[in-house]
Scaffold this motif. Structure first.
Motif, PDB file in Angstrom:
ATOM      1  N   UNK A  40       0.831  -1.208   0.000  1.00 15.69           N
ATOM      2  CA  UNK A  40       0.000   0.000   0.000  1.00 15.69           C
ATOM      3  C   UNK A  40       0.868   1.262   0.000  1.00 15.69           C
ATOM      4  N   UNK A  41       0.508   2.202  -0.870  1.00 17.00           N
ATOM      5  CA  UNK A  41       1.269   3.440  -1.034  1.00 17.00           C
ATOM      6  C   UNK A  41       0.351   4.634  -0.748  1.00 17.00           C
ATOM      7  N   UNK A  42       0.693   5.487   0.214  1.00 19.44           N
ATOM      8  CA  UNK A  42      -0.148   6.649   0.534  1.00 19.44           C
ATOM      9  C   UNK A  42      -0.383   7.584  -0.653  1.00 19.44           C
ATOM     10  N   UNK A  43       0.519   7.566  -1.612  1.00 15.23           N
ATOM     11  CA  UNK A  43       0.401   8.433  -2.787  1.00 15.23           C
ATOM     12  C   UNK A  43      -0.807   8.061  -3.637  1.00 15.23           C
ATOM     13  N   UNK A  44      -1.302   6.825  -3.500  1.00 15.41           N
ATOM     14  CA  UNK A  44      -2.449   6.398  -4.307  1.00 15.41           C
ATOM     15  C   UNK A  44      -3.691   7.223  -4.030  1.00 15.41           C
ATOM     16  N   UNK A  45      -3.811   7.768  -2.826  1.00 18.31           N
ATOM     17  CA  UNK A  45      -4.997   8.561  -2.483  1.00 18.31           C
ATOM     18  C   UNK A  45      -5.151   9.725  -3.455  1.00 18.31           C
ATOM     19  N   UNK A  46      -4.063  10.438  -3.702  1.00 14.20           N
ATOM     20  CA  UNK A  46      -4.116  11.570  -4.627  1.00 14.20           C
ATOM     21  C   UNK A  46      -4.404  11.096  -6.050  1.00 14.20           C
ATOM     22  N   UNK A  47      -3.779  10.003  -6.453  1.00 10.04           N
ATOM     23  CA  UNK A  47      -3.943   9.522  -7.823  1.00 10.04           C
ATOM     24  C   UNK A  47      -5.357   9.016  -8.102  1.00 10.04           C
ATOM     25  N   UNK A  48      -5.936   8.293  -7.150  1.00  8.61           N
ATOM     26  CA  UNK A  48      -7.287   7.787  -7.371  1.00  8.61           C
ATOM     27  C   UNK A  48      -8.295   8.934  -7.328  1.00  8.61           C
ATOM     28  N   UNK A  49      -8.010   9.942  -6.504  1.00  4.94           N
ATOM     29  CA  UNK A  49      -8.903  11.097  -6.452  1.00  4.94           C
ATOM     30  C   UNK A  49      -8.865  11.875  -7.761  1.00  4.94           C
ATOM     31  N   UNK A  50      -7.687  12.064  -8.311  1.00  6.58           N
ATOM     32  CA  UNK A  50      -7.551  12.760  -9.593  1.00  6.58           C
ATOM     33  C   UNK A  50      -8.267  11.995 -10.711  1.00  6.58           C
ATOM     34  N   UNK A  51      -8.144  10.679 -10.696  1.00  3.85           N
ATOM     35  CA  UNK A  51      -8.794   9.863 -11.725  1.00  3.85           C
ATOM     36  C   UNK A  51     -10.306   9.914 -11.588  1.00  3.85           C
ATOM     37  N   UNK A  52     -10.810   9.807 -10.354  1.00  2.00           N
ATOM     38  CA  UNK A  52     -12.256   9.887 -10.123  1.00  2.00           C
ATOM     39  C   UNK A  52     -12.788  11.253 -10.551  1.00  2.00           C
ATOM     40  N   UNK A  53     -12.024  12.308 -10.286  1.00  2.68           N
ATOM     41  CA  UNK A  53     -12.441  13.653 -10.703  1.00  2.68           C
ATOM     42  C   UNK A  53     -12.507  13.757 -12.221  1.00  2.68           C
TER      43      UNK A  53
END
Length: 242
Positions: free
Chosen positions: A216-229
């Motif tokens: 698990x990588x904390x950076x994924x939170x930003x990436x998944x949020x950007x993709x969902x947006x």
């Protein structure tokens, strides 16, 4: 024609021929001729004062487009792009009653963890990062009703099985716009999810990244949020409406 439509979309009510010709850099006679054709097709309406505004036909066509939008089809290219960036499973889910239904999944192909919820699978909302986003969009009373109906069953020692714990978690989800599953549905598996909104601002689906806890990588939170947006924008969502 497209320039005139774009110009009309920029004004709040109606615009004069002079305004539209200036905005589009068209000769007034050319603009007038095109506007007349669009009025005949009901793409534009001409007011008594000689001004123009967007016509009802555009609304009719927009509703047809909206009715034919398939969230899965819209989201899939974005999911694949995110999958290529991080190399982990990307999940798309939507709510059905008190469960999350998995609509699509890109498999990482390297996880040793047995993933219970595959495409078409279902899970209680409170056990998944995807489901928590839908609960967070509900009011306090609706969350309490959900807890009463379901009894908040758990699957692992990490599952949120009390209303107090669930409400505390949902408060964090609302503040950050991101939801986590910390081995709550399956031991050894962590997920992070972000909501997908439609053109009316409603949460209609959600995207998550799932992977073994040790990857698990904390950076994924930003990436998944950007993709969902990005998916939300493709569905017509404009953030400032919220």
């Amino acid at each position: 024609m497209m320039s005139l439509l774009d110009a009309l979309a920029q004004v709040q009510d109606a615009a004069s021929l002079k305004q539209l010709a200036t905005a589009t850099e068209l000769h007034p006679s050319t603009a007038h001729r095109i506007l007349a054709a669009m009025c005949n097709a009901r793409f534009v309406e001409r007011q008594d004062a000689g001004t123009y505004r967007l016509g009802i036909r555009l609304l009719e066509l927009g509703n047809i487009v909206k009715s034919r939008i398939n969230v899965r089809e819209v989201a899939l290219p974005f999911m694949q792009e995110l999958h290529e960036k991080i190399g982990e499973a990307i999940n798309l889910g939507a709510r059905h009653d008190d469960e999350i239904v998995y609509l699509e999944r890109t498999s990482s192909g390297r996880s040793l963890v047995r993933v219970v919820y595959l495409v078409g699978g279902r899970a209680p909302l409170h056990l998944t990062s995807l489901g928590k986003l839908f609960l967070a969009a509900d009011g306090t009373q609706k969350v309490r009703d959900y807890a009463r109906r379901t009894g908040l069953p758990g699957k692992t020692p990490h599952s949120l099985t009390t209303l107090e714990a669930l409400e505390k978690e949902l408060d964090k989800v609302r503040r950050h716009g991101i939801a986590y599953d910390d081995e709550e549905a399956e031991l050894g598996l962590k997920c992070v999810a972000a909501p997908i909104h439609d053109d009316e601002g409603q949460v209609v689906a959600a995207l998550s990244v799932s992977a073994p806890a040790d990857r698990h990588n904390p950076e994924w939170a930003r990436q998944v949020q950007e993709t969902a947006n990005a998916v939300s924008q493709a569905l017509g969502y404009v953030h400032h409406r919220n």
